[in-house]
Design a protein around this motif. Sequence first.
Motif, PDB file in Angstrom:
ATOM      1  N   CYS A 238      -5.128   6.908   3.949  1.00 38.15           N
ATOM      2  CA  CYS A 238      -5.358   6.878   2.574  1.00 38.15           C
ATOM      3  C   CYS A 238      -3.811   6.338   1.568  1.00 38.15           C
ATOM      4  O   CYS A 238      -2.946   6.522   2.285  1.00 38.15           O
ATOM      5  CB  CYS A 238      -5.235   8.435   1.991  1.00 38.15           C
ATOM      6  SG  CYS A 238      -6.848   9.350   2.123  1.00 38.15           S
TER       7      CYS A 238
ATOM      8  N   VAL B  78      -7.442   5.197  -2.371  1.00 35.38           N
ATOM      9  CA  VAL B  78      -8.454   4.492  -1.554  1.00 35.38           C
ATOM     10  C   VAL B  78      -8.092   5.089   0.161  1.00 35.38           C
ATOM     11  O   VAL B  78      -7.094   5.325   0.433  1.00 35.38           O
ATOM     12  CB  VAL B  78      -8.117   3.104  -1.305  1.00 35.38           C
ATOM     13  CG1 VAL B  78      -8.924   2.270  -0.139  1.00 35.38           C
ATOM     14  CG2 VAL B  78      -8.267   2.353  -2.669  1.00 35.38           C
TER      15      VAL B  78
ATOM     16  N   GLU C 123      -3.758   2.352  -4.557  1.00 36.32           N
ATOM     17  CA  GLU C 123      -3.811   0.865  -4.613  1.00 36.32           C
ATOM     18  C   GLU C 123      -3.412   0.354  -5.734  1.00 36.32           C
ATOM     19  O   GLU C 123      -2.670  -0.822  -5.944  1.00 36.32           O
ATOM     20  CB  GLU C 123      -5.232   0.480  -4.350  1.00 36.32           C
ATOM     21  CG  GLU C 123      -5.623  -0.978  -4.244  1.00 36.32           C
ATOM     22  CD  GLU C 123      -6.869  -1.424  -3.852  1.00 36.32           C
ATOM     23  OE1 GLU C 123      -7.183  -2.061  -3.050  1.00 36.32           O
ATOM     24  OE2 GLU C 123      -8.053  -1.061  -4.894  1.00 36.32           O
TER      25      GLU C 123
ATOM     26  N   ARG D 147      -5.766   4.399  -8.491  1.00 35.93           N
ATOM     27  CA  ARG D 147      -6.962   4.521  -7.780  1.00 35.93           C
ATOM     28  C   ARG D 147      -6.700   4.698  -6.253  1.00 35.93           C
ATOM     29  O   ARG D 147      -5.661   4.255  -5.937  1.00 35.93           O
ATOM     30  CB  ARG D 147      -7.443   2.922  -7.711  1.00 35.93           C
ATOM     31  CG  ARG D 147      -8.646   2.465  -6.965  1.00 35.93           C
ATOM     32  CD  ARG D 147      -9.022   1.271  -6.605  1.00 35.93           C
ATOM     33  NE  ARG D 147      -9.783   0.784  -7.876  1.00 35.93           N
ATOM     34  CZ  ARG D 147      -9.921  -0.619  -7.852  1.00 35.93           C
ATOM     35  NH1 ARG D 147      -9.781  -1.439  -7.084  1.00 35.93           N
ATOM     36  NH2 ARG D 147     -10.767  -0.798  -8.926  1.00 35.93           N
TER      37      ARG D 147
ATOM     38  N   ARG E 154     -14.394   1.112   2.920  1.00 39.89           N
ATOM     39  CA  ARG E 154     -13.485   1.944   2.255  1.00 39.89           C
ATOM     40  C   ARG E 154     -14.159   3.095   1.231  1.00 39.89           C
ATOM     41  O   ARG E 154     -15.443   2.778   0.938  1.00 39.89           O
ATOM     42  CB  ARG E 154     -12.544   1.105   1.513  1.00 39.89           C
ATOM     43  CG  ARG E 154     -13.411   0.150   0.574  1.00 39.89           C
ATOM     44  CD  ARG E 154     -12.234  -0.989   0.025  1.00 39.89           C
ATOM     45  NE  ARG E 154     -11.639  -0.614  -1.275  1.00 39.89           N
ATOM     46  CZ  ARG E 154     -10.387  -0.841  -1.781  1.00 39.89           C
ATOM     47  NH1 ARG E 154      -9.445  -1.485  -1.004  1.00 39.89           N
ATOM     48  NH2 ARG E 154     -10.023  -0.639  -2.930  1.00 39.89           N
ATOM     49  N   ARG E 155     -13.497   3.886   0.968  1.00 43.47           N
ATOM     50  CA  ARG E 155     -13.904   4.839  -0.227  1.00 43.47           C
ATOM     51  C   ARG E 155     -12.873   5.055  -1.295  1.00 43.47           C
ATOM     52  O   ARG E 155     -11.648   4.919  -1.086  1.00 43.47           O
ATOM     53  CB  ARG E 155     -13.950   6.287   0.499  1.00 43.47           C
ATOM     54  CG  ARG E 155     -15.335   6.311   1.161  1.00 43.47           C
ATOM     55  CD  ARG E 155     -15.791   7.875   1.562  1.00 43.47           C
ATOM     56  NE  ARG E 155     -14.829   8.693   2.025  1.00 43.47           N
ATOM     57  CZ  ARG E 155     -14.768  10.010   2.281  1.00 43.47           C
ATOM     58  NH1 ARG E 155     -15.869  10.595   1.368  1.00 43.47           N
ATOM     59  NH2 ARG E 155     -13.827  10.783   2.724  1.00 43.47           N
ATOM     60  N   GLU E 156     -13.200   5.078  -2.365  1.00 42.46           N
ATOM     61  CA  GLU E 156     -12.118   5.052  -3.634  1.00 42.46           C
ATOM     62  C   GLU E 156     -12.282   6.119  -4.627  1.00 42.46           C
ATOM     63  O   GLU E 156     -13.962   6.365  -4.779  1.00 42.46           O
ATOM     64  CB  GLU E 156     -12.359   3.668  -4.353  1.00 42.46           C
ATOM     65  CG  GLU E 156     -12.051   2.379  -3.718  1.00 42.46           C
ATOM     66  CD  GLU E 156     -12.479   1.095  -4.526  1.00 42.46           C
ATOM     67  OE1 GLU E 156     -12.574   0.100  -4.086  1.00 42.46           O
ATOM     68  OE2 GLU E 156     -13.054   1.311  -5.734  1.00 42.46           O
ATOM     69  N   TRP E 157     -11.514   6.498  -5.094  1.00 41.61           N
ATOM     70  CA  TRP E 157     -11.552   7.510  -6.121  1.00 41.61           C
ATOM     71  C   TRP E 157     -10.704   7.198  -7.167  1.00 41.61           C
ATOM     72  O   TRP E 157      -9.542   6.575  -6.896  1.00 41.61           O
ATOM     73  CB  TRP E 157     -10.889   8.972  -5.627  1.00 41.61           C
ATOM     74  CG  TRP E 157     -11.982   9.472  -4.664  1.00 41.61           C
ATOM     75  CD1 TRP E 157     -12.941  10.639  -4.850  1.00 41.61           C
ATOM     76  CD2 TRP E 157     -11.773   9.499  -3.280  1.00 41.61           C
ATOM     77  NE1 TRP E 157     -13.489  10.747  -3.634  1.00 41.61           N
ATOM     78  CE2 TRP E 157     -12.805  10.424  -2.799  1.00 41.61           C
ATOM     79  CE3 TRP E 157     -10.924   8.734  -2.369  1.00 41.61           C
ATOM     80  CZ2 TRP E 157     -13.068  10.420  -1.564  1.00 41.61           C
ATOM     81  CZ3 TRP E 157     -11.370   8.686  -0.736  1.00 41.61           C
ATOM     82  CH2 TRP E 157     -12.315   9.659  -0.670  1.00 41.61           C
ATOM     83  N   ASP E 158     -11.005   7.525  -8.620  1.00 41.86           N
ATOM     84  CA  ASP E 158     -10.197   7.193  -9.665  1.00 41.86           C
ATOM     85  C   ASP E 158      -9.520   8.652  -9.817  1.00 41.86           C
ATOM     86  O   ASP E 158     -10.242   9.716 -10.339  1.00 41.86           O
ATOM     87  CB  ASP E 158     -10.702   6.770 -10.808  1.00 41.86           C
ATOM     88  CG  ASP E 158     -11.081   5.347 -10.574  1.00 41.86           C
ATOM     89  OD1 ASP E 158     -10.408   4.603 -10.037  1.00 41.86           O
ATOM     90  OD2 ASP E 158     -11.950   4.978 -11.177  1.00 41.86           O
TER      91      ASP E 158
ATOM     92  N   PRO F  89     -16.545   9.739  -5.082  1.00 40.49           N
ATOM     93  CA  PRO F  89     -16.085   8.233  -4.388  1.00 40.49           C
ATOM     94  C   PRO F  89     -17.076   7.230  -4.605  1.00 40.49           C
ATOM     95  O   PRO F  89     -18.266   7.513  -4.761  1.00 40.49           O
ATOM     96  CB  PRO F  89     -16.199   8.752  -3.044  1.00 40.49           C
ATOM     97  CG  PRO F  89     -17.069   9.843  -2.694  1.00 40.49           C
ATOM     98  CD  PRO F  89     -16.951  10.721  -4.121  1.00 40.49           C
TER      99      PRO F  89
ATOM    100  N   SER G 219      -9.160   4.163   3.804  1.00 43.13           N
ATOM    101  CA  SER G 219      -9.855   3.041   4.686  1.00 43.13           C
ATOM    102  C   SER G 219      -9.101   3.189   6.019  1.00 43.13           C
ATOM    103  O   SER G 219      -8.033   3.295   6.204  1.00 43.13           O
ATOM    104  CB  SER G 219      -9.361   1.619   4.294  1.00 43.13           C
ATOM    105  OG  SER G 219      -9.802   0.544   4.976  1.00 43.13           O
TER     106      SER G 219
ATOM    107  N   HIS H  91       0.965  -1.210   0.260  1.00 39.55           N
ATOM    108  CA  HIS H  91      -0.049   0.066   0.115  1.00 39.55           C
ATOM    109  C   HIS H  91       0.803   1.209  -0.196  1.00 39.55           C
ATOM    110  O   HIS H  91       1.574   1.355   0.759  1.00 39.55           O
ATOM    111  CB  HIS H  91      -1.068  -0.008   1.094  1.00 39.55           C
ATOM    112  CG  HIS H  91      -2.121  -0.928   1.130  1.00 39.55           C
ATOM    113  ND1 HIS H  91      -3.062  -1.350   2.056  1.00 39.55           N
ATOM    114  CD2 HIS H  91      -2.404  -1.736  -0.072  1.00 39.55           C
ATOM    115  CE1 HIS H  91      -3.714  -2.012   1.680  1.00 39.55           C
ATOM    116  NE2 HIS H  91      -3.542  -2.468   0.586  1.00 39.55           N
TER     117      HIS H  91
END
Lengths: 500, 234
Positions: free
Chosen positions: A493, A487, A496, A485, A471-475, A455, A489, A425
């Motif tokens: 931050c 993340v 990934e 990506r 978790r929250r994800e953004w591209d 997100p 969590s 990570h």
Amino acid sequence: MGFTCQTHSSGYAVVWCVDFKLQAVVRRVHTAAEPVALVDDTQRQSVVLSCNEVAGRLGVERGMKTVQALARCPGLQIERPSLSAEIAASRLLLETALTWVPGIEETEDGMLTLDLSSQREEERSDGARFVRGRLYDAGLEVVTGLGETPSLARVAAFAAREKGESFCHLVPERRLEMLDRLPLAVAGTSAELKERLSLWGVSTLGAFARFSREAVAARLGDEGVELWLRLTGRIQRPLRFAKLEELFELHEDFDDELCEREPLLFVVNRFLDQLIVRVARTGRAAIAVHVLLRFTNGSCEARRLALPEPLLDHEILFHLVSGYLDSLEWKAPVESLRLRFEPSDPVASQRLLFGVGLRNRFQFEDTMKRLRALVGSERVGSPRGLNTHRPGAFELLPLPSEIETVPESAGPPLMGFTLCRLQGHVRTSVRWRSGRPERIESRLVSGVVTQVAGPWHGGGDWWHQGKQWQRREWDIELPGKGVFRLVESEGECFLEGRYD
Amino acid sequence: MTGKDKAAALAAIRDQLGGRIRSGSDLLRVQETQQFQAATGLDGLNQHLGGGLPKGQLTEIISEAGSCGGGGLVMAAMLSRARREQQYVMLFDVGGSFTVESFPPVDLEALLWVGCSSPRESLEALDVASRDENFGLFLLDWRNCTASDWRGLRSSLWYRILGQLRERGTPAVLFAPESVTSVAKRKLEVSIPVTCRGLDEERELLWKKMAFETFRPAVKQGQRVPGISGMGAA
């Protein structure tokens, strides 16, 4: 419209090698023209135990003194019982009978009782003929009797011998009729019972079987009832099936301890040759090889070497066993070796009609074994996504041995780039603006975020204590650096992966 | 016989035999053309490779980690193609870059994944696997690696693997951020602008947008490039 009705009813066969001890020593078919007698030298005076037909015709009889037999038949060949020859002949009988049906009882020396319930009635005579022919080729003459019960099959075998034939089938519908033609001696009755019955004018088994049970019980007691039950097919006993493990096993205690692999492999080669022949005679193949090595320091090594599918290929089996022996560390010389085949029916499964499979399954298994040893067994397999929303979760399954054709509708079209997961990570510090990442900084990449998608919230396993995840994800797109990506969590931050 | 006579005699023989005489380079070209049989699933890539992946050879696909990627897309196309041709594929994943959700489940049915901790380990695994005739394609994923990770790898190992690949006619593809070895028969740079907008586009469209170029190492002035003649596309 028609269909074939296959009849599988209970039935038994008795394969009897008459004069077994003599046949074991001197395979009769090879000495058919010469008089041969088996004698017992262990007593004070040597006596004839049995003799072949030629010797019998020349006046040699059982129980006769050997000297007397030689006087009657000067060219008589004298043989002594041999335990090793009897074991070999028993094994041959059993191996050959296994080509007929799997359920076999070694009733007594030279006599097998076979459970024919797995075979169609129409094929039983052919099966008997086939086994008889193979045994004849191997030097053993047998008679075969078929009946509804083990006892009736035995009576049929004795009847065949009595009539000088090699086969007798006591057909249920005509059983009494056939028993009418058989003397009491065929059933092995005691002399006393035989005498009493002859006094009553009963001379055939059919006549005896026609009595009522009560009448027999009242006049002849237990022995009479037992015979009556046998002849009427009312005694049904379970067979004690022979242990096949012993049949497909070879063992050797070395006179001189073995310190090197070469002589051991020589013995292995010889064992494999013999075991392959034995298993092949039964129409089966080996699914595994059991190896047991005993060392002079008292330790031993045992291993079951499994095969991907049943086979009897000498080269592959030798490769398998020698590969195992090469991997062993010898702390002391080898004292004994035991090798056993685990028999199995040959593969009967149908291959896929249009599918393609592994070209060489044994090579594939060998490759898998080596790869697992190299990278670890938990890192080799065919990946399948798990039924979870947790990103990247997959399990490893064995590679299928057949590949089916690709289905017409393989699901919706796949979108976007592939994600290349980053090693570990990559922790990232993020500057936020209105809940969206504006700038990131990490050891891998840093810069201003120009495009953001998200997100996307994910979570699960809340029903498993300690395994809950959220978790929250953004591209995020960084100009000149790519799309990643991001993340968030558990308050942390990280990057990934990178889209590629 | 003088030189002129020899040349005249040779010309006469050539005329007599017509097109039946071919030079060594002609024969080599024919042989190479026959070897190009393993299609990649990408028309652009196939064209650059002269028809497909050279069988029994190593091909390098170079995609830099940056705004122009595409290595993963090429890998997805190759997996898809191999699956349609019902071939087993072995993927040596160095550094755990494989993500199961990036590929359609049906394409993973014939894939054997081998997780490796280093390029050296993946090469040793390929050394074992390349003797197996069951696989139609080997993929080495070194996209997460850098030159320092594969520095020091023995060339003898590369050549041994190459010999085994040749023996069975199995192609192998190495995905890396930069050129790795001169053993590779073909080296191609692949690029496609990686943007957030592209994440919503169908993969079929992305495959069509991909650009391929034969890899040419940067040459400093006055510097000799070793092994450049060994690169098939040079």
